[in-house]
Scaffold this motif. Sequence first.
Motif, short mmCIF file in Angstrom:
data_model
loop_
_atom_site.label_atom_id
_atom_site.label_comp_id
_atom_site.label_asym_id
_atom_site.label_seq_id
_atom_site.Cartn_x
_atom_site.Cartn_y
_atom_site.Cartn_z
N ALA A 109 0.83 -1.21 0.00
CA ALA A 109 0.00 0.00 0.00
C ALA A 109 0.86 1.25 0.00
N ALA A 110 2.00 1.21 0.73
CA ALA A 110 2.89 2.37 0.78
C ALA A 110 3.50 2.65 -0.60
N TYR A 111 4.01 1.60 -1.25
CA TYR A 111 4.58 1.77 -2.59
C TYR A 111 3.51 2.24 -3.57
N HIS A 136 -6.74 3.38 -3.28
CA HIS A 136 -8.06 2.74 -3.22
C HIS A 136 -8.73 2.92 -1.86
N GLY A 137 -8.07 3.64 -0.95
CA GLY A 137 -8.69 3.96 0.33
C GLY A 137 -8.29 3.06 1.49
N ALA A 143 -3.66 6.24 -13.35
CA ALA A 143 -2.54 6.29 -12.40
C ALA A 143 -2.70 5.23 -11.32
N LYS A 144 -3.93 5.00 -10.86
CA LYS A 144 -4.16 3.98 -9.84
C LYS A 144 -3.81 2.59 -10.35
N ASN A 145 -4.24 2.28 -11.58
CA ASN A 145 -3.96 0.96 -12.15
C ASN A 145 -2.46 0.74 -12.36
N LEU A 146 -1.78 1.75 -12.90
CA LEU A 146 -0.35 1.62 -13.15
C LEU A 146 0.44 1.55 -11.85
#
Length: 611
Positions: A448-450, A589-590, A551-554
């Motif tokens: 999650a951090a990365y 993603h929260g 950006a989220k997917n990549l």
Amino acid sequence: MAKIIKLDQHTANLIAAGEVIERPASVVKELVENSIDAEARNIEINLVDAGITEIVVSDDGVGMDPADARMCVEPHATSKIRDKQDLFRITTLGFRGEALPSIASVSHFRLKTSTDGHKGILYSLKGGAFVSEAVIACPRGTEITVRNLFFNTPARLQNLQSQSQELSHITDYVSKIALARPDIAFKLTKNDRVLLQTYGNGNLLEAISQVYGLEIAKHMLSFYESVGYFQVSGFASDLNVSRANKLQITIIVNERVIKNHAVTNAVLAAYKERLVIGRYPLVVLKISADPALIDVNIHPAKLEVRFSAENELLNLVTHAISYALHNSELIPEAEEKNPVPLPPAEEKAEEEFLDIGLEEETHFEDDLDELLRMFEVDQEEPRQYPKEELIKEEPQEPPRFEQQEYSFIEEEGERESLLPKMYYIGQLHGTYLLFQDEENFYMIDQHAAYERINYEKIKRELQKDRNISYELLIPIKLNFTISESLLLAERIEELRNLGIIIEDFGSGTYTVREIPIWIPKGSEREFVEEIINAVIKRGKVERIEFLDSLAKNLACKRSIKANQYLDKNVIDYLIGDLSRCENPYNCPHGRPIIVKFKNTEIEKWFRRIVT
């Protein structure tokens, strides 16, 4: 006065059209299915402006006599079923009798048909009302022309997508129905340009090559298995071919193209641990079953079906494809890098040089003594050279350039850390990083951090007006289906703005020449395919929302995963980057990145503090 009334037939047809006819592709689907049910062996689909202006579907089926031709545009008039019992044993693609009246009610509709190839009938309708009829000369079969679709429903007309997107829906359907019926010749044209053509010889693999291309067909594995009432067969791609989405998994049940999530997941289960996460196979799955085991009367467009004994079918699908993969070569092939051919002039010069060399080699020993005599010199005293002449400058090598890992530089200076000052103490299960300070204990989810770090960096780069890109030494070659190519053609400039320079090589093949510098080395193809796939699927979404989703997917693909142990230096860099993020507390993603436990809570666990 009564408030409830019975709607007139025209209004009822418009309501039915809203369920059955959503876009031009819906018209093509219904008309092609009627042609197949009419035992056609050649079906042509001609489009003007992606079907928005005109759709013409013609076939060489059995045709209709004048009475049937007039009746076919009446609601719930059909030749496919006779009573309620037939609903439980449907063997045709159509059966409700809703398609033609629904299409006629929202268009200018013309029907030409003949049963003998000499004398035929022509009916014209506008908005569902008969306008004219005539006896004409007509070849055997049926031709239906649909013009000005949705002319009387402006809201639906205005909400149609671009011509390229509407055309992609049509080509996607025609491609899949051509795979479902390789025994029928299909021809799809747009503005007199042929987009797809199959020849109807009954060979499924040949149909696959005509739809997806010869290179894809070379990597398809056949499978067949049956048990009980079900029989599955078809072709599945080996590990050398994969896509970034599931759209090329074609499911065919009793020659009907359907969508079924459970069957799709059964196909993917066969590739589990064989394809990397985020990659999907190309599969043409044909399921044959007793019609009594299938319910197709659950969706207005008949796209979904339900099965009896579904678990038995799902296990059969997974086992059949797994067995085909197990018996094939599971080691992926390395991409061949073909040598660049020499121009004809240089090739000829090289051949002449080699010929001369061979001729001279045969006379070399005979002329050796003569050559030595020619170069004999008298011996002289060694000459003394100044020291300065003995020291020669070494030739300078031309500067060498190597691609470096791109680092993101904060344009606004260093951001103040939002994380508390804490000290690293270890790693749990290769997934969670453990920290402490004077009063608290912290756990950080490394993935999650990365993901948060990469998300903010990639989003910042994507939102720039023009991305910095570099030219690839070896261009990336990508293959797309006809429907994907049509969408990609109108997105070339958008990809250029994202830093991807791509060229059309024809027949669904594109070559990527340049890519953004922020794409990590070793993941070029994966990232480019993901970006192109997202751009193709982009609907009417604002640019900012689209780039945020991309950006989220990549970021997720680029981030390290769980069960991966990290070096202390890597962890220090990770925490440093995370502390400078705008939001270091949640992934894109929260989900939480960091969780805190107070020392007092831990002491309560061990009953060191009693409350």
